[in-house]
Enzyme design. Structure first.
Site, PDB file in Angstrom:
ATOM      1  N   GLY A  92     102.209  -4.023 -14.468  1.00 31.96           N
ATOM      2  CA  GLY A  92     103.727  -3.797 -13.860  1.00 31.96           C
ATOM      3  C   GLY A  92     104.368  -5.067 -13.778  1.00 31.96           C
ATOM      4  N   LYS A  93     105.753  -4.828 -13.340  1.00 32.63           N
ATOM      5  CA  LYS A  93     106.687  -6.038 -13.207  1.00 32.63           C
ATOM      6  C   LYS A  93     107.883  -5.541 -12.336  1.00 32.63           C
ATOM      7  CE  LYS A  93     105.420  -9.928 -15.533  1.00 32.63           C
ATOM      8  NZ  LYS A  93     105.334 -11.122 -15.107  1.00 32.63           N
ATOM      9  N   SER A  94     108.428  -6.540 -11.546  1.00 28.85           N
ATOM     10  CA  SER A  94     109.794  -6.114 -11.008  1.00 28.85           C
ATOM     11  C   SER A  94     110.665  -7.416 -11.112  1.00 28.85           C
ATOM     12  CB  SER A  94     109.665  -5.780  -9.607  1.00 28.85           C
ATOM     13  OG  SER A  94     108.844  -6.869  -8.914  1.00 28.85           O
TER      14      SER A  94
ATOM     15  N   ASP B 147     106.813 -14.992 -10.365  1.00 33.86           N
ATOM     16  CA  ASP B 147     107.503 -15.205 -11.750  1.00 33.86           C
ATOM     17  C   ASP B 147     108.485 -16.072 -11.643  1.00 33.86           C
ATOM     18  OD1 ASP B 147     107.061 -12.901 -14.222  1.00 33.86           O
ATOM     19  OD2 ASP B 147     108.733 -14.488 -14.279  1.00 33.86           O
TER      20      ASP B 147
ATOM     21  N   VAL C  38     109.138  -1.736 -12.709  1.00 32.21           N
ATOM     22  CA  VAL C  38     108.297  -0.764 -13.747  1.00 32.21           C
ATOM     23  C   VAL C  38     107.003  -0.984 -13.637  1.00 32.21           C
ATOM     24  CG1 VAL C  38     107.904  -0.812 -16.274  1.00 32.21           C
ATOM     25  CG2 VAL C  38     110.108  -1.567 -15.508  1.00 32.21           C
TER      26      VAL C  38
END
Ligand code: NAD
Length: 399
Positions: free
Chosen positions: A96-98, A137, A51
């Protein structure tokens, strides 16, 4: 729906309708199939979520999570949180993040390495030109970031690397450093005494909680309680933080002086400062009603629910929000990224000083805004972050 309550924020920020429409949903939210063959007879197939919530202020920045229960929605919310965190602190990144939907526990380093290499394969175009910059993360750490670096050989493509491959000294402690700095900024005004005279309870003695406790103890604060998911330790005279930190990777307080305390009872202790540094949503409306602390500093993301916020405000408990309190990690990531681009080097002390400088300035701005608008700190932090993003959109001709 966005995490921010735009209805409440619009009158406080003169939010242009176009900005609201651009920020109500992510710029990109994708699910990609990730498949690896770890053994000749075993094909592993799962989802990888990516995202990019907003790139208005810079390239999307945010961690790569690996867990069995991640979802696109959760990844989306975490990406949005990064937008406000970077904006409030003035760090030139977007959000953002994944995430990879796999349980990393019990996975060998070889298999995990294959998964990460496949992740790089899927995102290579974006990662290699820096369109999205991941970091560790839950379920990933410096080792996985080193694998990403190894696949790309672009030092600024990923942060949270081990120091041997361009990682930043002090990155591991950075979020805890920021939490402690925010607590120290808040104590004189909110509690009428310096942090060194305060008692503190820490829920979640992992990376964030243990380092927050260590930095606070260094300043003279008394850490009277700390916990892991399995339970906690209470000692009215103060826990030996050095010893607790040494045991924290094993998630135990065995051998330390004090009495056992449940996570539930820890939250209700009559302390000056409570640091929730475990999971999101732990301070519900019901829990908020029995809190006896005077100040909350949010080490975890989103530990206080919306309904609990109202209870805290009525009870006069000041809450320093996550987008301010736990931004130390992304501030350090920015320094790592900047060093990678310029080839420069930064000492641990310089990293700590930079975090302190950025967060104390942001803290002051939040206090001023809260007092000018007559709103709690969380709302003030959101107003300032939103204004930053809107300004960047205006200056880029998006509005
Ligand atoms: P971690 O895995 O190192 O530690 C988590 C700690 O919380 C452990 O002690 C664990 O036992 C405990 N815990 C987990 N669930 C719990 C529960 N339901 N009740 C009580 N204790 C529980 O994680 P971390 O990196 O310290 O992250 C903690 C929180 O801070 C998370 O919400 C994370 O998203 C947030 N955060 C972390 C960073 C970072 O740089 N690590 C940055 C910003 C925000």
């Amino acid at each position: 729906m966005a995490l921010l309550d735009f209805d409440a924020l619009t009158p406080l920020t003169d939010l242009p309708d176009a900005a609201r429409r651009l920020l109500e949903r992510p710029e990109r939210a994708t699910t990609v199939m990730l498949s690896i063959r770890a053994r000749p007879d075993e094909l592993l197939i799962t989802d990888c979520y990516v995202v990019y919530y907003s790139s208005a202020r810079g390239v999307p920045k945010g961690g790569l999570r690996m867990a069995a229960d991640v979802s696109l929605e959760e990844t989306r919310d975490r990406a949005e949180l990064m937008v406000w965190k970077t904006a409030l602190t003035g760090i030139p990144f977007g959000g953002g993040k994944s995430a990879i939907r796999l349980d990393p526990r019990g996975m060998g380093t070889f298999e995990k390495g294959l998964v990460i290499k496949e992740y790089v394969h899927l995102l290579r175009e974006d990662l290699s030109v820096g369109n999205y910059v991941p970091a560790p993360d839950m379920g990933t750490g410096p080792r996985e970031m080193a694998v990403i670096f190894g696949e790309l050989h672009v030092p600024q493509a990923v942060t949270g690397k081990p120091t041997s491959v361009g990682g930043l000294p002090g990155r591991r402690e950075a979020t805890g450093r920021g939490v402690a700095t925010c607590a120290a900024c808040a104590a004189p005004d909110m509690l009428g005494k310096p942090i060194g005279e305060c008692t503190v309870a820490v829920q979640g003695f992992g990376n964030v909680g243990s380092h927050s406790a260590w930095f606070l103890a260094q300043q003279g604060a008394r850490i009277v309680a700390a916990s892991h998911i399995t339970g906690g330790l209470y000692n009215a005279r103060g826990i030996d933080v050095e010893q607790a930190l040494a045991r924290s990777p094993q998630e135990t307080f065995d051998g330390l002086q004090g009495d056992a305390i449940s996570n539930e009872d820890l939250l209700g202790l009559p302390v000056d400062v409570l640091i929730p540094a475990a999971a999101g949503g732990v301070i519900t409306e019901e829990v908020a009603g029995r809190l006896r602390c005077k100040l909350i500093v949010e080490g975890a993301n989103d530990p206080v629910t919306g309904q609990a916020d109202e209870v805290l405000a009525e009870a006069g408990i000041v809450d320093v929000p996550d987008i301010l309190a736990n931004a130390g990690g992304v501030i350090a990531s920015y320094v790592e990224w900047r060093n990678a681009k310029s080839g420069s080097f930064t000492s641990k002390k310089e990293v700590y000083d930079f975090i302190d400088q950025i967060l104390s300035r942001a803290f002051e701005r939040v206090i001023e805004c809260a007092s000018a608008l007559g709103v709690p700190l969380r709302r003030a932090a959101q107003v300032l972050a939103l204004q930053e993003v809107v300004t960047s959109m205006q200056e880029r001709g998006w509005l």
